[in-house]
Scaffold this motif. Sequence first.
Motif, PDB file in Angstrom:
ATOM      1  N   ILE A 109       0.503  -1.038  -0.067  1.00  0.00           N
ATOM      2  CA  ILE A 109       0.001  -0.063   0.036  1.00  0.00           C
ATOM      3  C   ILE A 109       0.772   1.395  -0.001  1.00  0.00           C
ATOM      4  N   LYS A 110       1.923   1.278   0.739  1.00  0.00           N
ATOM      5  CA  LYS A 110       2.740   2.475   0.774  1.00  0.00           C
ATOM      6  C   LYS A 110       3.257   2.879  -0.399  1.00  0.00           C
ATOM      7  N   GLU A 111       3.902   1.633  -1.229  1.00  0.00           N
ATOM      8  CA  GLU A 111       4.693   1.696  -2.474  1.00  0.00           C
ATOM      9  C   GLU A 111       3.564   2.301  -3.500  1.00  0.00           C
ATOM     10  N   MET A 112       2.426   1.667  -3.420  1.00  0.00           N
ATOM     11  CA  MET A 112       1.258   2.155  -4.421  1.00  0.00           C
ATOM     12  C   MET A 112       0.798   3.493  -4.315  1.00  0.00           C
ATOM     13  N   THR A 113       0.714   3.895  -3.191  1.00  0.00           N
ATOM     14  CA  THR A 113       0.505   5.398  -2.502  1.00  0.00           C
ATOM     15  C   THR A 113       1.539   6.442  -3.350  1.00  0.00           C
ATOM     16  N   HIS A 114       2.686   5.884  -2.934  1.00  0.00           N
ATOM     17  CA  HIS A 114       4.014   6.825  -3.435  1.00  0.00           C
ATOM     18  C   HIS A 114       3.746   6.772  -5.094  1.00  0.00           C
ATOM     19  N   THR A 115       3.663   5.538  -5.600  1.00  0.00           N
ATOM     20  CA  THR A 115       3.487   5.744  -7.195  1.00  0.00           C
ATOM     21  C   THR A 115       2.554   6.453  -7.602  1.00  0.00           C
ATOM     22  N   LEU A 116       1.344   6.482  -7.191  1.00  0.00           N
ATOM     23  CA  LEU A 116       0.186   7.233  -7.572  1.00  0.00           C
ATOM     24  C   LEU A 116       0.373   8.672  -7.434  1.00  0.00           C
ATOM     25  N   LYS A 117       1.244   9.064  -6.257  1.00  0.00           N
ATOM     26  CA  LYS A 117       1.315  10.616  -6.061  1.00  0.00           C
ATOM     27  C   LYS A 117       2.443  11.088  -7.173  1.00  0.00           C
TER      28      LYS A 117
ATOM     29  N   ILE B 119      23.115  20.394 -16.076  1.00  0.00           N
ATOM     30  CA  ILE B 119      21.900  20.176 -15.282  1.00  0.00           C
ATOM     31  C   ILE B 119      22.325  19.295 -14.165  1.00  0.00           C
ATOM     32  N   VAL B 120      21.441  19.524 -13.050  1.00  0.00           N
ATOM     33  CA  VAL B 120      21.557  18.820 -11.771  1.00  0.00           C
ATOM     34  C   VAL B 120      20.369  18.090 -11.498  1.00  0.00           C
ATOM     35  N   PHE B 121      20.248  16.777 -11.395  1.00  0.00           N
ATOM     36  CA  PHE B 121      18.952  15.981 -11.029  1.00  0.00           C
ATOM     37  C   PHE B 121      19.275  15.214  -9.710  1.00  0.00           C
ATOM     38  N   PRO B 122      18.268  15.711  -8.806  1.00  0.00           N
ATOM     39  CA  PRO B 122      18.684  15.373  -7.254  1.00  0.00           C
ATOM     40  C   PRO B 122      18.004  14.111  -7.129  1.00  0.00           C
ATOM     41  N   ARG B 123      18.645  12.803  -6.702  1.00  0.00           N
ATOM     42  CA  ARG B 123      18.284  11.685  -6.479  1.00  0.00           C
ATOM     43  C   ARG B 123      17.390  11.258  -5.278  1.00  0.00           C
ATOM     44  N   VAL B 124      16.233  11.918  -5.163  1.00  0.00           N
ATOM     45  CA  VAL B 124      15.382  12.043  -4.068  1.00  0.00           C
ATOM     46  C   VAL B 124      14.043  11.257  -4.520  1.00  0.00           C
ATOM     47  N   SER B 125      13.299  11.041  -3.559  1.00  0.00           N
ATOM     48  CA  SER B 125      11.691  10.605  -3.741  1.00  0.00           C
ATOM     49  C   SER B 125      11.101  11.823  -4.327  1.00  0.00           C
TER      50      SER B 125
ATOM     51  N   ALA C 190       8.264  12.967  -3.418  1.00  0.00           N
ATOM     52  CA  ALA C 190       7.628  13.834  -2.390  1.00  0.00           C
ATOM     53  C   ALA C 190       8.500  14.736  -2.123  1.00  0.00           C
ATOM     54  N   SER C 191       9.948  14.559  -2.152  1.00  0.00           N
ATOM     55  CA  SER C 191      10.798  15.424  -1.836  1.00  0.00           C
ATOM     56  C   SER C 191      11.356  16.131  -2.809  1.00  0.00           C
ATOM     57  N   ARG C 192      11.120  15.913  -4.240  1.00  0.00           N
ATOM     58  CA  ARG C 192      11.891  16.553  -5.293  1.00  0.00           C
ATOM     59  C   ARG C 192      11.812  18.043  -5.185  1.00  0.00           C
ATOM     60  N   SER C 193      10.403  18.668  -5.193  1.00  0.00           N
ATOM     61  CA  SER C 193      10.150  20.108  -5.119  1.00  0.00           C
ATOM     62  C   SER C 193      11.414  20.902  -4.173  1.00  0.00           C
ATOM     63  N   ASP C 194      11.333  20.409  -2.772  1.00  0.00           N
ATOM     64  CA  ASP C 194      12.055  20.857  -1.946  1.00  0.00           C
ATOM     65  C   ASP C 194      13.621  21.071  -2.074  1.00  0.00           C
ATOM     66  N   ALA C 195      14.109  19.718  -2.731  1.00  0.00           N
ATOM     67  CA  ALA C 195      15.466  19.336  -2.940  1.00  0.00           C
ATOM     68  C   ALA C 195      15.747  20.502  -4.295  1.00  0.00           C
ATOM     69  N   LEU C 196      15.042  20.768  -5.342  1.00  0.00           N
ATOM     70  CA  LEU C 196      15.431  21.500  -6.358  1.00  0.00           C
ATOM     71  C   LEU C 196      15.257  23.119  -6.108  1.00  0.00           C
ATOM     72  N   GLN C 197      14.431  23.182  -4.949  1.00  0.00           N
ATOM     73  CA  GLN C 197      14.416  24.511  -4.407  1.00  0.00           C
ATOM     74  C   GLN C 197      15.684  24.941  -3.636  1.00  0.00           C
ATOM     75  N   GLN C 198      16.121  23.999  -2.839  1.00  0.00           N
ATOM     76  CA  GLN C 198      17.226  24.073  -2.185  1.00  0.00           C
ATOM     77  C   GLN C 198      18.577  24.237  -2.975  1.00  0.00           C
ATOM     78  N   LEU C 199      18.750  23.345  -3.883  1.00  0.00           N
ATOM     79  CA  LEU C 199      19.679  23.262  -4.901  1.00  0.00           C
ATOM     80  C   LEU C 199      19.833  24.507  -5.630  1.00  0.00           C
ATOM     81  N   SER C 200      18.589  25.070  -6.162  1.00  0.00           N
ATOM     82  CA  SER C 200      18.707  26.178  -6.987  1.00  0.00           C
ATOM     83  C   SER C 200      19.182  27.417  -5.982  1.00  0.00           C
ATOM     84  N   GLU C 201      18.626  27.407  -4.911  1.00  0.00           N
ATOM     85  CA  GLU C 201      18.839  28.874  -4.029  1.00  0.00           C
ATOM     86  C   GLU C 201      20.555  28.734  -3.873  1.00  0.00           C
TER      87      GLU C 201
END
Length: 515
Positions: free
Chosen positions: A108-116, A177-183, A185-196
């Motif tokens: 269920i957790k994996e399915m939820t993550h994939t759907l998101k 280009i820089v690609f964060p290897r994160v989930s 769910a965390s990608r937006s925050d990681a992109l913002q942190q890296l960009s700033e």
Amino acid sequence: MKVVIVDDEPKLRQGLQTLIPWESLGLTVTATAANGNEAVEIIEKEPPDIVVVDIRMPLMDGLQLIQYLTSAGLQLQFIILSGYADFEYAKQAIKYGVAGYLLKPVDIKEMTHTLKQVRERIEEERLKQGINQTELINRDWVLHNLLLPQDKKEAPAQLRSMAKEAGLLRSCYEVVIVFPRVSDASRSDALQQLSEALKRTIEGKAMGMVTIRFPYVIVLLHEPLRGAERREKLYREIRNAASDIRFVAATGGAVSELEEVSGSYLKAQELIKQAFFSEKGRLLGPNPSHHPLTESCRQSGDNAEGMMEEFISRLYYSLDAGNGTMILPLLKEAAAFFLMQEQDENAVKESFFFLSNAVVHKLTSGYRKETKETDEVSRFLKGIFEYEHLDDLLDETHRFLLNLAEDSEPGGKDKEVKIMINTIHRHYADNLKLETLAGMLNYSTAYLGQLFKNKTGEYFNTYLDRVRIQKAKELLGQGMKVYEAAERVGYTSVNYFHSKFKKYEGRSPSDFKNP
């Protein structure tokens, strides 16, 4: 967003509807179907955004459903549900661009993550499609426009005018280009942190411009990265900006015209996609060298299926005989062959899944005791698709297979002969060949054959025949028919079995058989 669930198991359809937090994911299940035919009727009337589909169903299976809907021009995102036994079948769906692949029983957790993840992908696509081309010119918008393929850009003169107004007109450009290897769910925050963090370094030193173009942070440099020292320095800057965020970074190379910026960007994207085959801890660049494994790969006229069976056999016999020293070289040889077949990252991982699964199955079935719990084997097999570098996949597969065969390696000065004898007694019914054991033990066939003769007093084939005949005598004594005994101990020809039996026993098998 609308979701349709297609599965022939009523309990699974009901379970997914009940256990997945659809509302909190911004999704709603609008319909379910028990097979592909039902799904077609439902989807054609009211197309959903996402289809969760089982790969094996009656009437029309999941693959046929995906083919039909894709060829009909429907823009849908598919998530496949499949058992291990269906893996080879499910691979075919990858070419249709499936968004997710989950193994049953569904976690269920994996399915939820994939759907998101899929929902965010759809949102991103809609956002890109909805860009207002008449908005006020600004640097970010101009840079994003420069990254577009040539046929989607503004006219060259207009593009140059906008770049000049935005302060982006230079004599040279290079896209990193820089690609964060994160989930996801965390990608937006990681992109913002890296960009700033990168803006403080890159823009603070007037080296170029930094922006976000999902799922990457984009760095447009005003001067080319000439020389390894400058590349290493920039990589250190990115690593410092990333802090504890894992990432991969690539440059598309320097260009001199605005119209060529998108080409540099596309090259960098391709390098990111090939990061699995690259060295860790460096900035990937144009004209990447081949993985070192390909340099040592022997050319072979054998087809891929035949070579796969050979790798499975050699790994299995080596592990079963306790010869752990051959496992990593065999895995590297297999990986090199897959690379020479021009397999991409997914295909290489699929090949390792198939290879490992087959070896594990052979080792844990039959008379050999199971050495690993089922859940540990499942975690390993599923984890194959999570590795970010080929070298890490090789190391972990090596470790796991060695653990399967731990404490099984014979010792002593006659280790090689003990391995051969042990293998004969375990696998006398197989198509055993001295050449196979020679490759397994890393000796020439002639040397190993002589070594075996010196230690046992018999040639390899003679010893194998004697073991087979002894086993056949036991089976015949239990009432087994002659042709059945012959086949059971490894002889495909009954006449050949008769001749061997008479040679070693002095009478025919039928004379020996108990009435």
